[in-house]
Design a protein around this motif. Structure first.
Motif, PDB file in Angstrom:
ATOM      1  N   ALA A  83       0.870  -1.182   0.000  1.00 33.19           N
ATOM      2  CA  ALA A  83       0.000   0.000   0.000  1.00 33.19           C
ATOM      3  C   ALA A  83       0.903   1.226   0.000  1.00 33.19           C
ATOM      4  O   ALA A  83       1.975   1.213   0.612  1.00 33.19           O
ATOM      5  CB  ALA A  83      -0.903   0.005   1.229  1.00 33.19           C
ATOM      6  N   VAL A  84       0.484   2.258  -0.705  1.00 31.17           N
ATOM      7  CA  VAL A  84       1.256   3.507  -0.755  1.00 31.17           C
ATOM      8  C   VAL A  84       0.440   4.588  -0.053  1.00 31.17           C
ATOM      9  O   VAL A  84      -0.591   5.026  -0.560  1.00 31.17           O
ATOM     10  CB  VAL A  84       1.557   3.932  -2.211  1.00 31.17           C
ATOM     11  N   LEU A  85       0.904   5.011   1.113  1.00 27.51           N
ATOM     12  CA  LEU A  85       0.197   6.062   1.845  1.00 27.51           C
ATOM     13  C   LEU A  85       0.464   7.409   1.188  1.00 27.51           C
ATOM     14  O   LEU A  85       1.568   7.648   0.675  1.00 27.51           O
ATOM     15  CB  LEU A  85       0.660   6.096   3.304  1.00 27.51           C
ATOM     16  N   PRO A  86      -0.527   8.320   1.180  1.00 29.72           N
ATOM     17  CA  PRO A  86      -0.320   9.649   0.605  1.00 29.72           C
ATOM     18  C   PRO A  86       0.884  10.342   1.240  1.00 29.72           C
ATOM     19  O   PRO A  86       1.014  10.364   2.465  1.00 29.72           O
ATOM     20  CB  PRO A  86      -1.629  10.377   0.943  1.00 29.72           C
ATOM     21  N   PHE A  87       1.750  10.875   0.415  1.00 30.15           N
ATOM     22  CA  PHE A  87       2.967  11.518   0.908  1.00 30.15           C
ATOM     23  C   PHE A  87       2.622  12.795   1.686  1.00 30.15           C
ATOM     24  O   PHE A  87       1.769  13.573   1.266  1.00 30.15           O
ATOM     25  CB  PHE A  87       3.899  11.859  -0.249  1.00 30.15           C
ATOM     26  N   ALA A  88       3.304  12.986   2.792  1.00 32.08           N
ATOM     27  CA  ALA A  88       3.084  14.174   3.619  1.00 32.08           C
ATOM     28  C   ALA A  88       3.711  15.393   2.959  1.00 32.08           C
ATOM     29  O   ALA A  88       4.797  15.318   2.372  1.00 32.08           O
ATOM     30  CB  ALA A  88       3.679  13.962   5.001  1.00 32.08           C
ATOM     31  N   ASN A  89       3.022  16.536   3.045  1.00 39.06           N
ATOM     32  CA  ASN A  89       3.528  17.789   2.487  1.00 39.06           C
ATOM     33  C   ASN A  89       4.318  18.535   3.554  1.00 39.06           C
ATOM     34  O   ASN A  89       3.756  18.994   4.551  1.00 39.06           O
ATOM     35  CB  ASN A  89       2.357  18.655   1.994  1.00 39.06           C
ATOM     36  N   LEU A  90       5.623  18.660   3.358  1.00 39.10           N
ATOM     37  CA  LEU A  90       6.473  19.374   4.305  1.00 39.10           C
ATOM     38  C   LEU A  90       6.869  20.750   3.783  1.00 39.10           C
ATOM     39  O   LEU A  90       7.703  21.424   4.382  1.00 39.10           O
ATOM     40  CB  LEU A  90       7.735  18.549   4.609  1.00 39.10           C
ATOM     41  N   VAL A 138      -1.655  -0.094  10.028  1.00 36.97           N
ATOM     42  CA  VAL A 138      -2.066   0.168   8.652  1.00 36.97           C
ATOM     43  C   VAL A 138      -2.012  -1.127   7.840  1.00 36.97           C
ATOM     44  O   VAL A 138      -2.912  -1.423   7.045  1.00 36.97           O
ATOM     45  CB  VAL A 138      -1.167   1.248   7.999  1.00 36.97           C
ATOM     46  N   GLY A 139      -0.951  -1.901   8.049  1.00 32.00           N
ATOM     47  CA  GLY A 139      -0.817  -3.173   7.350  1.00 32.00           C
ATOM     48  C   GLY A 139      -1.966  -4.114   7.657  1.00 32.00           C
ATOM     49  O   GLY A 139      -2.469  -4.816   6.774  1.00 32.00           O
ATOM     50  N   GLN A 140      -2.415  -4.109   8.917  1.00 42.26           N
ATOM     51  CA  GLN A 140      -3.528  -4.972   9.320  1.00 42.26           C
ATOM     52  C   GLN A 140      -4.846  -4.479   8.724  1.00 42.26           C
ATOM     53  O   GLN A 140      -5.674  -5.274   8.273  1.00 42.26           O
ATOM     54  CB  GLN A 140      -3.612  -5.019  10.842  1.00 42.26           C
ATOM     55  N   ILE A 141      -5.043  -3.170   8.711  1.00 38.93           N
ATOM     56  CA  ILE A 141      -6.277  -2.594   8.176  1.00 38.93           C
ATOM     57  C   ILE A 141      -6.406  -2.877   6.682  1.00 38.93           C
ATOM     58  O   ILE A 141      -7.483  -3.246   6.193  1.00 38.93           O
ATOM     59  CB  ILE A 141      -6.315  -1.073   8.433  1.00 38.93           C
ATOM     60  N   LEU A 142      -5.308  -2.706   5.948  1.00 39.31           N
ATOM     61  CA  LEU A 142      -5.331  -2.867   4.490  1.00 39.31           C
ATOM     62  C   LEU A 142      -4.950  -4.278   4.041  1.00 39.31           C
ATOM     63  O   LEU A 142      -4.946  -4.561   2.840  1.00 39.31           O
ATOM     64  CB  LEU A 142      -4.396  -1.841   3.839  1.00 39.31           C
ATOM     65  N   ALA A 143      -4.645  -5.156   5.001  1.00 41.14           N
ATOM     66  CA  ALA A 143      -4.284  -6.548   4.701  1.00 41.14           C
ATOM     67  C   ALA A 143      -3.109  -6.629   3.731  1.00 41.14           C
ATOM     68  O   ALA A 143      -3.152  -7.330   2.714  1.00 41.14           O
ATOM     69  CB  ALA A 143      -5.484  -7.311   4.150  1.00 41.14           C
ATOM     70  N   VAL A 144      -2.042  -5.881   4.036  1.00 38.30           N
ATOM     71  CA  VAL A 144      -0.834  -5.912   3.207  1.00 38.30           C
ATOM     72  C   VAL A 144       0.379  -6.189   4.082  1.00 38.30           C
ATOM     73  O   VAL A 144       0.377  -5.924   5.280  1.00 38.30           O
ATOM     74  CB  VAL A 144      -0.615  -4.575   2.461  1.00 38.30           C
ATOM     75  N   ASP A 145       1.426  -6.735   3.457  1.00 34.18           N
ATOM     76  CA  ASP A 145       2.647  -6.997   4.218  1.00 34.18           C
ATOM     77  C   ASP A 145       3.730  -5.950   3.993  1.00 34.18           C
ATOM     78  O   ASP A 145       4.800  -6.040   4.585  1.00 34.18           O
ATOM     79  CB  ASP A 145       3.194  -8.396   3.918  1.00 34.18           C
ATOM     80  N   HIS A 146       3.432  -4.947   3.160  1.00 31.17           N
ATOM     81  CA  HIS A 146       4.387  -3.852   2.954  1.00 31.17           C
ATOM     82  C   HIS A 146       3.646  -2.531   2.781  1.00 31.17           C
ATOM     83  O   HIS A 146       2.590  -2.498   2.154  1.00 31.17           O
ATOM     84  CB  HIS A 146       5.261  -4.104   1.721  1.00 31.17           C
ATOM     85  N   VAL A 147       4.224  -1.462   3.329  1.00 31.75           N
ATOM     86  CA  VAL A 147       3.655  -0.121   3.187  1.00 31.75           C
ATOM     87  C   VAL A 147       4.773   0.836   2.795  1.00 31.75           C
ATOM     88  O   VAL A 147       5.862   0.815   3.385  1.00 31.75           O
ATOM     89  CB  VAL A 147       2.991   0.358   4.495  1.00 31.75           C
ATOM     90  N   LEU A 148       4.491   1.671   1.788  1.00 31.40           N
ATOM     91  CA  LEU A 148       5.419   2.732   1.412  1.00 31.40           C
ATOM     92  C   LEU A 148       4.888   4.042   1.966  1.00 31.40           C
ATOM     93  O   LEU A 148       3.732   4.396   1.727  1.00 31.40           O
ATOM     94  CB  LEU A 148       5.547   2.832  -0.113  1.00 31.40           C
ATOM     95  N   GLU A 149       5.702   4.743   2.731  1.00 28.47           N
ATOM     96  CA  GLU A 149       5.331   6.059   3.246  1.00 28.47           C
ATOM     97  C   GLU A 149       6.405   7.053   2.851  1.00 28.47           C
ATOM     98  O   GLU A 149       7.554   6.676   2.589  1.00 28.47           O
ATOM     99  CB  GLU A 149       5.169   6.023   4.766  1.00 28.47           C
ATOM    100  N   GLY A 150       6.039   8.325   2.796  1.00 30.73           N
ATOM    101  CA  GLY A 150       7.030   9.310   2.394  1.00 30.73           C
ATOM    102  C   GLY A 150       6.578  10.732   2.630  1.00 30.73           C
ATOM    103  O   GLY A 150       5.485  10.993   3.143  1.00 30.73           O
ATOM    104  N   SER A 151       7.444  11.663   2.248  1.00 31.86           N
ATOM    105  CA  SER A 151       7.147  13.089   2.392  1.00 31.86           C
ATOM    106  C   SER A 151       7.759  13.841   1.222  1.00 31.86           C
ATOM    107  O   SER A 151       8.711  13.369   0.585  1.00 31.86           O
ATOM    108  CB  SER A 151       7.707  13.627   3.708  1.00 31.86           C
ATOM    109  N   VAL A 152       7.187  15.005   0.941  1.00 33.96           N
ATOM    110  CA  VAL A 152       7.656  15.860  -0.146  1.00 33.96           C
ATOM    111  C   VAL A 152       7.861  17.271   0.390  1.00 33.96           C
ATOM    112  O   VAL A 152       6.980  17.824   1.056  1.00 33.96           O
ATOM    113  CB  VAL A 152       6.652  15.898  -1.318  1.00 33.96           C
TER     114      VAL A 152
END
Length: 255
Positions: A83-90, A138-152
């Protein structure tokens, strides 16, 4: 051969989604058999099925060790999921949030082109935008074993993108990187992030899949900016959204 009707059609469309030797069922069936099978039902998200109106939430049947049958065939490796979480705006300017959302969507789009990777839909990912939940949750909620998170973080014509790919089962990072580039390099950043994810997950990419990943509708940064801004506001302010899309076509008629 005697089972006809909507339920039979749904079952026929769901069958190809199952892992070899496994099974999948619709949400309706999952509710009926919950607690009655020696195994677990794991959601793999909403799927669009040919000939079926609307989406169908599908569950994977995971048998317990006591009920698994012995087979001489080697066990199939589970399909990796992300799952790719929306990137945070910094950035100092709040309006630059659309840029991070656009980057998130482009990475989701690229990953979805990989046949051997299960990618959570944009709708499900953006529902957790700004969440305070842990990556493991988040992994449990979306039933995924990997999550990509980031910021811009954007400053003038410079952009800094920080990303981290996390194993949600072991709760540890698999890969992380920080990109400090010119704004025009945003397309290269998207490609590099996607490539590094597939490398970290040890996924082989075909030549056709690589072509789809590296293919972008425009290399004009002004057209791209207007496009992602339009995508962010089109449903809220249709008139302004249309105006921005007209600007996109004016800048790059081939978009």
């Amino acid at each position: 051969d005697d089972l006809l009707g909507h339920g039979g059609n749904v079952a026929a469309r769901i069958e190809p989604l199952a892992e070899p030797g496994g099974g999948c069922v619709s949400e309706d069936v999952a509710k009926q058999v919950k607690g009655r099978i020696n195994g677990e039902l794991r959601s793999i998200g909403e799927k669009r099925l040919k000939g079926i109106e609307g989406g169908v939430i599908v569950y994977q049947i995971v048998l317990s060790s006591k009920t698994e049958t012995v087979s001489s065939k080697p066990q199939q490796k589970a399909t990796p999921s992300v799952a790719v979480l929306p990137f945070a705006n910094l950035s100092q300017e709040a309006e630059n949030e659309y840029f991070g959302d656009g980057l998130t969507e482009e990475i989701l789009w690229a990953l979805s082109k990989i046949r051997t990777l299960r990618v959570v839909s944009r709708t499900s990912c953006f529902a957790l935008k700004g969440t305070t939940k842990s990556i493991k949750e988040v992994g449990q909620i979306l039933a995924v074993d990997h999550v990509l998170e980031g910021s811009v973080r954007r400053s003038g014509n410079r952009i800094r993108v920080a990303v981290q790919l996390v194993d949600t089962v072991r709760d540890r990072p698999l890969w992380s990187e920080r990109f400090d580039r010119e704004l025009e390099d945003i397309f290269a950043i998207q490609e590099e992030i996607t490539q590094n994810i597939t490398d970290a997950l040890q996924i082989a990419i075909s030549e056709a899949e690589m072509g789809a990943i590296t293919s972008v509708p425009t290399r004009n940064i002004k057209a791209y900016e207007a496009y992602v801004r339009a995508s962010a506001i089109a449903w809220i302010q249709p008139t302004q959204g249309v105006s921005l899309l007209q600007e996109v076509v004016r800048i790059d008629p081939d978009f």
